[in-house]
Enzyme design. Structure first.
Site, PDB file in Angstrom:
ATOM      1  N   GLU A 138       0.849  -1.198   0.000  1.00 43.26           N
ATOM      2  CA  GLU A 138       0.000   0.000   0.000  1.00 43.26           C
ATOM      3  C   GLU A 138       0.884   1.248   0.000  1.00 43.26           C
ATOM      4  OE1 GLU A 138      -2.713  -0.264   3.296  1.00 43.26           O
ATOM      5  OE2 GLU A 138      -3.488  -2.217   2.633  1.00 43.26           O
ATOM      6  N   SER A 143       7.532  -3.207   3.143  1.00 42.65           N
ATOM      7  CA  SER A 143       8.090  -4.348   3.871  1.00 42.65           C
ATOM      8  C   SER A 143       7.237  -4.764   5.068  1.00 42.65           C
ATOM      9  CB  SER A 143       9.493  -3.991   4.379  1.00 42.65           C
ATOM     10  OG  SER A 143      10.335  -3.728   3.293  1.00 42.65           O
ATOM     11  N   ASP A 255       6.529 -18.985   2.210  1.00 37.89           N
ATOM     12  CA  ASP A 255       7.444 -20.133   2.259  1.00 37.89           C
ATOM     13  C   ASP A 255       7.449 -20.864   0.920  1.00 37.89           C
ATOM     14  OD1 ASP A 255       7.806 -19.401   4.855  1.00 37.89           O
ATOM     15  OD2 ASP A 255       6.548 -20.986   5.701  1.00 37.89           O
ATOM     16  N   ARG A 258       8.714 -17.626  -2.077  1.00 35.55           N
ATOM     17  CA  ARG A 258      10.090 -17.095  -2.074  1.00 35.55           C
ATOM     18  C   ARG A 258      11.046 -17.984  -2.865  1.00 35.55           C
ATOM     19  NH1 ARG A 258       9.491 -14.272   3.859  1.00 35.55           N
ATOM     20  NH2 ARG A 258       8.712 -12.349   2.956  1.00 35.55           N
ATOM     21  N   GLY A 357      32.137  -5.095 -20.934  1.00 36.61           N
ATOM     22  CA  GLY A 357      32.422  -3.713 -21.333  1.00 36.61           C
ATOM     23  C   GLY A 357      31.307  -3.089 -22.148  1.00 36.61           C
ATOM     24  N   GLU A 381       8.424  -9.748  -2.912  1.00 34.76           N
ATOM     25  CA  GLU A 381       8.311 -10.932  -2.036  1.00 34.76           C
ATOM     26  C   GLU A 381       9.278 -10.834  -0.852  1.00 34.76           C
ATOM     27  OE1 GLU A 381       5.204 -12.136  -3.385  1.00 34.76           O
ATOM     28  OE2 GLU A 381       6.071 -13.972  -2.555  1.00 34.76           O
ATOM     29  N   THR A 383      12.294  -7.813   0.655  1.00 34.92           N
ATOM     30  CA  THR A 383      13.590  -7.310   0.167  1.00 34.92           C
ATOM     31  C   THR A 383      14.746  -8.120   0.767  1.00 34.92           C
ATOM     32  OG1 THR A 383      13.834  -5.794   2.032  1.00 34.92           O
ATOM     33  CG2 THR A 383      12.689  -4.929   0.072  1.00 34.92           C
TER      34      THR A 383
END
Ligand SMILES: Cc1cc2nc3c(=O)[nH]c(=O)nc-3n(C[C@H](O)[C@H](O)[C@H](O)COP(=O)(O)OP(=O)(O)OC[C@H]3O[C@@H](n4cnc5c(N)ncnc54)[C@H](O)[C@@H]3O)c2cc1C
Length: 404
Positions: A138, A143, A255, A258, A357, A381, A383
């Site tokens: 929201e 987190s 669970d 992740r 490069g 999901e 940080t």
């Protein structure tokens, strides 16, 4: 128990198919939809129909986001390589093709994983075949999901939702959204429940789409809920507020999801490593996997160090998924896998840009795109920092109140 580090034989066909799809169907349209942000990749319709066909025929065991249900009826003594492991392996291959396109795949949203993880049998049947996004975040929090302000108030045989959700992956294209809302703000985390809301439900409005650094093929939406009435039977899990169990029910989804996000990072990093190895070899850099890195050129040594990091992330991801298949508590391992894979996914893809490069930085190759795409996998999901916090709590035996 001996550890067998080989990929399970029974998944080889599935993994091979996923790799072919990634190479022949996703890679060719990868740049097109990176540039055409917000345009729906219509090529995915055919692919999604193929995946549906495979699932229906039983030819693939859980080859996608919805394959993360824990089978409660298995024999405890048998070690199982099941749908969670199949999902992480096939998703990694698809992300070797393109993360943004994988996230745009119809009927494979993170909301589908949430439904697969916590729905009861009746709901599983009712929501079979839907495409579900997941709306937790929201404007006032990301987190700390205990801060959810979106409310759900029981009214007869409906719940009435009010609030705003931001950064909803597939929020525009999906036909359903799994929305996290609180039944009672005073009761904290235990009162947070998830609701499956069908698109078109009055009171639900997609407000806008975000422009982003990476995964630009994937739509990311802001959705507003204003007196949005949702049938009571669309609440996932138990409607009771169990203050003893707290957040555990809602968090159980993570669970399972992740490890999926970790596998996306593993797949994208693998793509970068494979192309970089080819480009280095073309430039005359020899990479010998059997000799110590410090005896080789600086470029080869750096490449081998990234390979080692990749391997660690890959194995942690397999372990977390395997534990889910075998009904072992895996919160610690799921967070370890996500933390490691999220971090090294970014390190590796950016490291590959560096090693190659100007070729790495230019749009003539996909290396710069993969470096942009991989960053989100270290953010959503949960940080990097949040995963480390969860790991620390588990290792030290501290509660979320004791270690913030
Ligand atoms: C492209 C994209 C797609 C997304 N898709 C979805 C989706 O489908 N559904 C959904 O619900 N959300 C989604 N999100 C939101 C995502 O989950 C959040 O961005 C994430 O949870 C972080 O929240 P935040 O951005 O508010 O950052 P914050 O929580 O404000 O964090 C900012 C920084 O502080 C750090 N931090 C926060 N708390 C702590 C702490 N206690 N200790 C140490 N460090 C801390 C964080 O790690 C981060 O680095 C998406 C985001 C993006 C960018």
């Amino acid at each position: 128990m001996a550890i067998n580090l080989e990929d399970p034989k029974k998944f080889r066909a599935l993994v091979g198919q996923a790799h072919q799809v990634a190479m022949n169907m996703l890679r060719p349209i990868s740049r097109k939809y990176d540039l055409a942000e917000h345009e729906y990749p219509k090529e995915l319709d055919m692919l999604a129909a193929m995946i549906d066909g495979l699932s229906e025929s039983g030819a693939s065991e859980g080859a996608g986001a919805a394959g993360v249900r824990r089978d409660e009826n298995g024999d405890d003594k048998t070690v199982k390589n099941g749908a969670n492991l199949a999902s992480v392996m096939s998703i990694a291959e698809m992300c070797w093709g393109d993360v943004g396109l994988l996230l745009s795949m119809p009927r494979q949203g993170l909301g589908n994983s949430a439904i697969a993880s916590v729905a009861d049998d009746e709901q599983l049947k009712r929501f079979d075949g839907v495409w579900a996004g997941m709306a937790i975040t929201e404007p006032e929090f990301g987190s700390d999901s205990a801060q959810i302000k979106t409310t759900a108030v029981k009214d007869g045989d409906h719940y009435v939702l009010n609030g705003e959700k931001i950064f909803v992956t597939s929020g525009d294209r999906a036909d359903h959204i799994v929305v996290w809302a609180t039944l009672d703000k005073e009761l904290g985390r235990a009162a947070i429940k998830s609701f499956v809301v069908a698109k078109g439900t009055p009171g639900m409005t997609v407000e806008r789409l975000e422009h982003k650094l990476g995964i630009r093929a994937s739509d990311t939406a802001t959705i507003r809920f204003e007196n949005c009435r949702v049938p009571a039977e669309n609440l996932l899990g138990s409607p009771e507020i169990d203050t003893k169990q707290g957040f555990a029910g809602a968090m159980a989804t993570f669970d399972n999801t992740r490890p999926l996000v970790a596998s996306m990072a593993v797949g994208c990093a693998r793509a970068s490593l494979d192309l970089t190895r080819d480009l280095l070899q073309q430039a005359g850099v020899e990479i010998d996997y059997d000799r110590p890195a410090h005896t080789q050129s600086a470029a080869a040594a750096r490449f081998l160090q990234m390979e080692a990091d990749w391997e660690a992330a890959y194995l942690l991801t397999l372990q977390a998924a395997w534990m889910a298949d075998n009904r072992k508590p895996n919160s610690l391992e799921a967070s370890m896998a996500k933390a490691k894979a999220g971090r090294v996914g970014s390190d590796i893809t950016l490291g590959c840009v560096e090693l190659c490069g100007h070729v790495g930085y230019s749009e003539t190759e996909l290396l710069e795109k993969w470096a942009r795409d991989s960053k989100i996998l270290d953010i959503f999901e949960g940080t990097q920092q949040i995963q480390q916090l969860i790991v620390a709590r588990r290792v030290l035996g501290l509660s979320s109140a004791e270690l913030k």
